[in-house]
Design a protein around this motif. Structure first.
Motif, PDB file in Angstrom:
ATOM      1  N   ASN A  28       3.334   0.665   3.080  1.00  0.00           N
ATOM      2  CA  ASN A  28       4.690   0.285   2.680  1.00  0.00           C
ATOM      3  C   ASN A  28       5.519   1.489   2.247  1.00  0.00           C
ATOM      4  O   ASN A  28       6.742   1.467   2.349  1.00  0.00           O
ATOM      5  N   ASP A  29       4.838   2.530   1.703  1.00  0.00           N
ATOM      6  CA  ASP A  29       5.583   3.705   1.220  1.00  0.00           C
ATOM      7  C   ASP A  29       4.648   4.925   1.239  1.00  0.00           C
ATOM      8  O   ASP A  29       3.431   4.786   1.462  1.00  0.00           O
ATOM      9  N   TYR A  30       5.248   6.094   0.967  1.00  0.00           N
ATOM     10  CA  TYR A  30       4.496   7.352   1.082  1.00  0.00           C
ATOM     11  C   TYR A  30       5.005   8.298  -0.006  1.00  0.00           C
ATOM     12  O   TYR A  30       6.211   8.548  -0.103  1.00  0.00           O
ATOM     13  N   ILE A  31       4.081   8.834  -0.848  1.00  0.00           N
ATOM     14  CA  ILE A  31       4.419   9.777  -1.916  1.00  0.00           C
ATOM     15  C   ILE A  31       3.649  11.082  -1.691  1.00  0.00           C
ATOM     16  O   ILE A  31       2.445  11.053  -1.417  1.00  0.00           O
ATOM     17  N   GLY A  32       4.347  12.182  -1.792  1.00  0.00           N
ATOM     18  CA  GLY A  32       3.681  13.481  -1.601  1.00  0.00           C
ATOM     19  C   GLY A  32       3.047  13.997  -2.887  1.00  0.00           C
ATOM     20  O   GLY A  32       3.419  13.601  -3.997  1.00  0.00           O
ATOM     21  N   LYS A  33       2.094  14.839  -2.712  1.00  0.00           N
ATOM     22  CA  LYS A  33       1.471  15.550  -3.841  1.00  0.00           C
ATOM     23  C   LYS A  33       2.058  16.954  -3.914  1.00  0.00           C
ATOM     24  O   LYS A  33       2.369  17.543  -2.863  1.00  0.00           O
ATOM     25  N   PRO A  34       2.199  17.538  -5.083  1.00  0.00           N
ATOM     26  CA  PRO A  34       1.793  16.962  -6.375  1.00  0.00           C
ATOM     27  C   PRO A  34       2.637  15.739  -6.752  1.00  0.00           C
ATOM     28  O   PRO A  34       3.811  15.638  -6.385  1.00  0.00           O
ATOM     29  N   ILE A  35       2.004  14.809  -7.485  1.00  0.00           N
ATOM     30  CA  ILE A  35       2.628  13.533  -7.815  1.00  0.00           C
ATOM     31  C   ILE A  35       3.709  13.715  -8.864  1.00  0.00           C
ATOM     32  O   ILE A  35       3.498  14.353  -9.906  1.00  0.00           O
ATOM     33  N   LEU A  36       4.883  13.153  -8.585  1.00  0.00           N
ATOM     34  CA  LEU A  36       5.947  13.062  -9.583  1.00  0.00           C
ATOM     35  C   LEU A  36       5.829  11.688 -10.236  1.00  0.00           C
ATOM     36  O   LEU A  36       6.074  10.647  -9.602  1.00  0.00           O
ATOM     37  N   LEU A  37       5.415  11.673 -11.498  1.00  0.00           N
ATOM     38  CA  LEU A  37       5.091  10.399 -12.153  1.00  0.00           C
ATOM     39  C   LEU A  37       6.257   9.425 -12.210  1.00  0.00           C
ATOM     40  O   LEU A  37       6.067   8.225 -11.983  1.00  0.00           O
ATOM     41  N   PRO A  38       7.509   9.859 -12.511  1.00  0.00           N
ATOM     42  CA  PRO A  38       8.618   8.897 -12.496  1.00  0.00           C
ATOM     43  C   PRO A  38       8.819   8.253 -11.124  1.00  0.00           C
ATOM     44  O   PRO A  38       9.113   7.069 -11.019  1.00  0.00           O
ATOM     45  N   GLU A  39       8.671   9.088 -10.086  1.00  0.00           N
ATOM     46  CA  GLU A  39       8.799   8.542  -8.720  1.00  0.00           C
ATOM     47  C   GLU A  39       7.706   7.516  -8.451  1.00  0.00           C
ATOM     48  O   GLU A  39       7.963   6.445  -7.897  1.00  0.00           O
ATOM     49  N   THR A  58       4.208  15.780   6.341  1.00  0.00           N
ATOM     50  CA  THR A  58       5.067  16.006   7.505  1.00  0.00           C
ATOM     51  C   THR A  58       5.494  14.659   8.093  1.00  0.00           C
ATOM     52  O   THR A  58       4.951  13.591   7.765  1.00  0.00           O
ATOM     53  N   LEU A  59       6.492  14.719   8.976  1.00  0.00           N
ATOM     54  CA  LEU A  59       6.959  13.495   9.644  1.00  0.00           C
ATOM     55  C   LEU A  59       5.819  12.832  10.410  1.00  0.00           C
ATOM     56  O   LEU A  59       5.670  11.597  10.391  1.00  0.00           O
ATOM     57  N   GLU A  60       5.025  13.667  11.069  1.00  0.00           N
ATOM     58  CA  GLU A  60       3.891  13.118  11.837  1.00  0.00           C
ATOM     59  C   GLU A  60       2.926  12.397  10.910  1.00  0.00           C
ATOM     60  O   GLU A  60       2.417  11.319  11.237  1.00  0.00           O
ATOM     61  N   ASP A  61       2.648  12.995   9.725  1.00  0.00           N
ATOM     62  CA  ASP A  61       1.740  12.354   8.769  1.00  0.00           C
ATOM     63  C   ASP A  61       2.285  11.001   8.293  1.00  0.00           C
ATOM     64  O   ASP A  61       1.557  10.016   8.198  1.00  0.00           O
ATOM     65  N   LYS A  62       3.597  10.990   7.999  1.00  0.00           N
ATOM     66  CA  LYS A  62       4.188   9.741   7.508  1.00  0.00           C
ATOM     67  C   LYS A  62       4.242   8.665   8.601  1.00  0.00           C
ATOM     68  O   LYS A  62       4.068   7.471   8.321  1.00  0.00           O
ATOM     69  N   LEU A  63       4.464   9.101   9.849  1.00  0.00           N
ATOM     70  CA  LEU A  63       4.437   8.134  10.959  1.00  0.00           C
ATOM     71  C   LEU A  63       3.044   7.517  11.116  1.00  0.00           C
ATOM     72  O   LEU A  63       2.907   6.314  11.391  1.00  0.00           O
ATOM     73  N   LYS A  64       2.010   8.339  10.939  1.00  0.00           N
ATOM     74  CA  LYS A  64       0.635   7.816  11.004  1.00  0.00           C
ATOM     75  C   LYS A  64       0.403   6.795   9.892  1.00  0.00           C
ATOM     76  O   LYS A  64      -0.240   5.756  10.088  1.00  0.00           O
ATOM     77  N   ILE A 101       0.862  -1.187   0.000  1.00  0.00           N
ATOM     78  CA  ILE A 101       0.000   0.000   0.000  1.00  0.00           C
ATOM     79  C   ILE A 101       0.897   1.235   0.000  1.00  0.00           C
ATOM     80  O   ILE A 101       1.786   1.364   0.852  1.00  0.00           O
ATOM     81  N   ILE A 102       0.652   2.145  -0.966  1.00  0.00           N
ATOM     82  CA  ILE A 102       1.396   3.407  -1.045  1.00  0.00           C
ATOM     83  C   ILE A 102       0.420   4.556  -0.786  1.00  0.00           C
ATOM     84  O   ILE A 102      -0.589   4.696  -1.490  1.00  0.00           O
ATOM     85  N   PHE A 103       0.713   5.322   0.259  1.00  0.00           N
ATOM     86  CA  PHE A 103      -0.097   6.526   0.488  1.00  0.00           C
ATOM     87  C   PHE A 103       0.338   7.614  -0.505  1.00  0.00           C
ATOM     88  O   PHE A 103       1.547   7.851  -0.705  1.00  0.00           O
ATOM     89  N   VAL A 104      -0.651   8.250  -1.143  1.00  0.00           N
ATOM     90  CA  VAL A 104      -0.413   9.386  -2.037  1.00  0.00           C
ATOM     91  C   VAL A 104      -1.173  10.572  -1.451  1.00  0.00           C
ATOM     92  O   VAL A 104      -2.413  10.613  -1.497  1.00  0.00           O
ATOM     93  N   SER A 105      -0.433  11.530  -0.843  1.00  0.00           N
ATOM     94  CA  SER A 105      -1.114  12.570  -0.074  1.00  0.00           C
ATOM     95  C   SER A 105      -0.319  13.872  -0.070  1.00  0.00           C
ATOM     96  O   SER A 105       0.913  13.872  -0.187  1.00  0.00           O
ATOM     97  N   ALA A 106      -1.065  14.985   0.078  1.00  0.00           N
ATOM     98  CA  ALA A 106      -0.435  16.299   0.242  1.00  0.00           C
ATOM     99  C   ALA A 106       0.044  16.497   1.668  1.00  0.00           C
ATOM    100  O   ALA A 106       0.781  17.450   1.963  1.00  0.00           O
ATOM    101  N   LEU A 107      -0.345  15.595   2.594  1.00  0.00           N
ATOM    102  CA  LEU A 107       0.084  15.675   3.997  1.00  0.00           C
ATOM    103  C   LEU A 107       1.412  14.946   4.102  1.00  0.00           C
ATOM    104  O   LEU A 107       1.470  13.706   4.160  1.00  0.00           O
TER     105      LEU A 107
END
Length: 372
Positions: free
Chosen positions: A98-109, A85-91, A77-83
């Motif tokens: 399994n992983d965390y990607i920030g928005k805006p989405i970088l398509l290659p990443e 922060t460290l606290e957000d990723k810890l949650k 499961i990969i979270f894709v979110s504008a949130l």
């Protein structure tokens, strides 16, 4: 093709994901947490892209619900979110991502992380498959060793068997530990006997055992199998056909058991032949000893009779001579006392004859006991 479930309430993000991944993966889309859980059950995705902030059930709760059914190694499961922060990723980590990607989405990443996690999932599946195969092989080896131990114990138990009944008992001891219900026919040149692990053998089973020995080495009908050997036929009434591996092991064990039975039957036959020869020799020895001892007894009896007759005649002649010689009573008594040793010899001879009779009876009894 791998299946990916994308969960996001913004259509713009869904279109970006479609453009980046659509040509490589089979995509499904959900716009709410509730819809995501429904699609999860029907689509069975290989990976989930999950937004955190959504109306109703948020992404964190969806992730926790999914993790109740699938571990992180089985379903990335990969979270894709504008949130971000460290606290957000810890949650997100705590919820089971399994992983965390920030928005805006970088398509290659996005493409790179999806590919990496799917490769890890594939590797995990291969390792798990290998481990399962190893576990299965290990358990099979353990079971095989235990079952083979029962066959080895059959060799030990059957070695001292003196007849068909004792050999059949050893067979049933082995097959009972293999959870098999069996009937057995054991044969020699002059007889055959049927036995059942359930004590009573139905007439039809007895008939089948006699008929089947003229067939092939192995005869199978549904869950019943007949194994034929020289002098032995084994009918198995409950082969575990629902477990092909166990069924194969049992066939191997029965083949070994059959060969062992053949060897034990030959040994029993040899022992019985040797016993018959020994019994014949003992019978002959009994007759010879009896004849010789009876001859000794007759000779002793004859000597006892001659001694008794001689003693009586001598005593009578002595009395007559004493009267003619005008010997007084005291002198006659002295002469008769001199004859007492002869009287004792007569009594001893009678006792010897009785002792010989007892010896003859004892020897005959001992030889007869040896015969059995």
């Amino acid at each position: 093709m791998y299946r990916i479930l994308s969960v996001d309430d913004e259509s713009t993000n869904q279109k970006l994901i479609q453009s980046a991944l659509g040509q490589y993966y089979e995509l499904s889309f959900a716009t709410s947490g509730e819809e995501a859980l429904t699609l999860f059950q029907s689509v069975a995705p290989d990976l989930i892209l999950l937004d955190v902030h959504m109306p109703g059930m948020d992404g964190l709760k969806v992730c926790r619900e999914v993790r109740k059914l699938a571990a992180a190694e089985q379903l990335p499961i990969i979270f894709v979110s504008a949130l971000t922060t460290l606290e957000d990723k810890l949650k997100g980590y705590e919820a089971g991502a399994n992983d965390y990607i920030g928005k805006p989405i970088l398509l290659p990443e996005l493409a790179s992380k999806v590919q990496l996690l799917l490769q890890q999932k594939q590797r995990y599946t291969e390792i798990e498959s290998t481990l399962n195969g190893t576990r299965q092989a290990m358990f099979s080896a353990i079971h095989y060793a235990g079952e083979l131990g029962e066959v080895i114990r059959f060799f030990e138990n059957s070695y001292g068997a003196n007849d068909f009944a004792e050999l059949a008992k050893a067979i049933f001891s082995a097959t009972d530990h293999l959870n098999l219900a069996v009937s057995v026919q054991l044969r020699s040149a002059d007889r055959e006997e049927n036995f059942s692990s359930r004590e009573i053998i139905p007439p039809l089973e007895a008939e089948l055992l006699s008929l089947a020995r003229k067939g092939g080495r192995i005869i199978s009908l549904n869950n019943k199998s007949i194994y034929n050997g020289k002098g032995v036929t084994i009918l198995v009434k409950n082969m575990p056909l629902d477990d092909s591996e166990l069924c194969g092991r049992i066939r191997d064990h029965l083949a070994i058991l059959l060969r062992a039975c053949e060897a034990q039957l030959e040994l029993i036959e040899t022992r019985q032949q040797l016993r018959a020869v020994r019994n014949h020799q003992i019978d002959q020895l009994c007759r010879e000893v009896s004849q010789q001892l009876n001859g000794v007894q007759e000779l002793i009896g004859q000597c006892a009779c001659e001694l008794s007759d001689g003693y009586q005649e001598f005593a009578l002649n002595l009395k007559e001579a004493a009267l003619l010689a005008d010997i007084d009573v005291r002198q006659q008594q002295a002469l008769m006392s001199a004859l007492k040793p002869l009287s004792h010899a007569q009594e001893t001879s009678s006792k010897q004859q009785a002792a010989i009779s007892q010896i003859i009876a004892g020897i005959i009894t001992s030889l007869t006991t040896m015969r059995d």
